[in-house]
Each structure stands twice: as C-alpha cells, then as structure tokens.
Design an enzyme around this catalytic site. Sequence first.
Site, short mmCIF file in Angstrom:
data_model
loop_
_atom_site.label_atom_id
_atom_site.label_comp_id
_atom_site.label_asym_id
_atom_site.label_seq_id
_atom_site.Cartn_x
_atom_site.Cartn_y
_atom_site.Cartn_z
N GLN A 147 0.85 -1.21 0.00
CA GLN A 147 0.00 0.00 0.00
C GLN A 147 0.88 1.25 0.00
O GLN A 147 0.56 2.25 0.65
CB GLN A 147 -0.92 0.01 1.22
CG GLN A 147 -2.16 -0.86 1.08
CD GLN A 147 -3.09 -0.38 -0.02
OE1 GLN A 147 -3.13 0.79 -0.39
NE2 GLN A 147 -3.86 -1.30 -0.57
N SER A 148 1.99 1.22 -0.72
CA SER A 148 2.97 2.32 -0.65
C SER A 148 2.43 3.64 -1.21
O SER A 148 2.09 3.75 -2.40
CB SER A 148 4.22 1.91 -1.43
OG SER A 148 5.07 3.02 -1.57
N ASN A 149 2.42 4.66 -0.35
CA ASN A 149 2.10 6.02 -0.81
C ASN A 149 3.21 6.52 -1.72
O ASN A 149 2.98 7.24 -2.68
CB ASN A 149 1.99 6.97 0.38
CG ASN A 149 0.84 6.61 1.27
OD1 ASN A 149 -0.29 6.50 0.81
ND2 ASN A 149 1.11 6.43 2.56
#
Length: 345
Positions: free
Chosen positions: A82-84
Amino acid sequence: MDLSRFPRRRYTQGFTPLEHLPNFTKALAATCPDGAGPNVWIKRDDMLGLTPGGNKTRKLEFLVADALAQGADTLITCGAPQSNHCRATLSAAVKEGMKCRFVIEERVPNSYKVDASGNNFLFRLLGVEAITVVPAGTNMLAAMQQVAGEVAGLGRKGYIVPGGGSNAMGGLGYVACAQELQQQFFDQGVQIDKIVVGSGSSGTHGGLLAGFLGNHIHIPLIGIGVSRDPADQNPLVHKEAQAVCDLLGLGITVSADAVVSHGNWWRPKYSVPNAAMVEAVQMLARTEAILLDPVYTGKIMAGLIGLARQGHLKPDENVLFIHTGGAPSLHAYEAEVLGLVDMPA
Ligand SMILES: Cc1ncc(COP(=O)(O)O)c(C=O)c1O
C-alpha cells in the site's frame, strides 16, 4: 540557505495551509489529565500536489528533476503493497510523460493482492508499467537495479528513486518545507513550541532537521516511528540529516541529541492496525473532517495524543502536527478504521 541551485520540478502551487485545530484541541484536552492538553496545529502536507499529495511530493520535486537532468524516461522505485511513495512516484511519472515500474516488498507475507483497493487500485488506475513482487528481506536496491537492466534492454533509461524518496536529494524537499514553515510562522504570527513528525525511511524527519539547523530554527522535532523504535530509527534520521547538510555544504555536524523519536505506536508491526491508530483516525475525522491514514499518519497522530496524555506535550504548548498524507490506503482498511475488527491496543 540557497536551494535555488538544485534543479526542482514544481508540483504544488504556493504553500500548504498551516491551520489551528480548535475542535481537535478541545476533544484531546477532555481526555488529558485535569482536562487540559496542548493547543494543536496542523501543516497540511496532505494537500501537496500529485495524486493526492503527501510528503513524497516534496521529495519528488528534486528527485524527478534529477532524473530528467540525467535523461531518464522511466522511474523505478520500491515500497510496501500500500505504498504512498510508489503511488506518488507514479503520479509524478504520469505528469512528466515518463513510465514507472515498482518493486513491491511483501513485508507482511501474502499482503500483496493485485486487485486490492487503496493505493494499489491507484497503481492500476494511473497506469503503472510493471510491478515485481518480492518477499520481505529482499535486497531492494539489487531488485530495482535488475528492473533498470530490463528497462535498458528495451533501449530506455531508468532512474532509481530510493525507497521513500529518502536520500540527500529527496531530503531537500523537507528543507524547502522548513523554509516554508519559517515564513508561515512569521506571516501568521504563530509561535510553535514543538513539532510532531512521522519517522519512517527518514527523509521527512531528517530533511526537516537539516532545514531547521541550517535556518537556525530552534523548535524541537519529535519523531514518531512508524516501523522502528528509537535505537534503530534515530541513526537513520541522523544519517539522513547529515547527508542533507553535506549536500547543502552547510559545514554542520549534526549532533546525535538533535534526533528524538518515540517507538510504541507502530506496534504490533509496520502497517498492521492498532486501537490507538483507530482512535486517532476517528478523532480527527469527527472533529475537523481531516483524513489520516491507517499505516502512517493515524499512528503518528496516536503518538501525539499519547504524548499529550502522558504530559510530554503540555497544556500551554502550541504543538504542530505535520500531516504527511496517505489517505488512499484508508480504503484498504475500511472495517478496521470503523472499529469493526478486534485489534491490539
Ligand atoms: C503518509 C506517510 N507519512 C509518513 C511517512 C514517513 O515518511 P518518511 O519515509 O520520509 O520517514 C510516509 C512514508 O512512506 C508516508 O507515506
């Protein structure tokens, strides 16, 4: 300090707002000893440019300018499922007419789902070119170099953006933020006593620290670790702050005491929800209609709340929370943030 000699792309018009949070301040005080808590302010870096803002935008302004100066046509970076940071890097690539590839590390086994919501959905919507999924503990630099080799094999040029955009160049983004804050404190007549900032790959915390030292801003920075306790986190922040000072040629030796962080709030594990995060996300949403995220800013705000209740942030103090973004991943944790799932404190 002169940042103008570093190439920079611009993804945000003007400054992000510096705002007082009257309702949140009141709600927090009601839960502190003697019904008194600090006066809480917010720096809205969740409103930076790119889709949809967050701290990576500031770092990418310098990193992407460097990539373009080197003739790159493809950005390659890495992160968690879920990397921003991956989403923001992809967003910058789209804006610049570049391609983008990721190496995703499954820090929690089996956590990558190709059809997951949140940032993962945005990876697909914004058109990532390729994703390589690797297990926890993989050498991410080597994995990204391999992707760069594949891109070169297609006759193109890749540019590796380090995890979290945190190297000396990326840290310049938060030196720029320090200068922006200094101007806003002056323009708005605000005196801040302490600043609470998230501390992960450390470009935000380390870059701000370098910017504060270089600009003689003497406000203590309190880092809240999102994946490590101070014994592991502080050396990373120190190294980043020193690297940024060196890149700027400041001639400053950063002292170890200048780096302060707290652990506790990231447990049980990076990205795994806890009850304090849920309380923080709900509290800010329901008092100020501002969205935090479950992986980073929810836990960072839980740290601010906890430090206030423990008396480390005092009733007469003005405390500034740096909102580093991340709201898209709320959609991958909807039941958790609504409090519908049992979880550790
Ligand atoms: C929303 C958000 N806040 C805070 C952080 C931590 O910032 P840094 O990696 O610069 O330490 C991140 C990192 O990915 C993030 O996405």
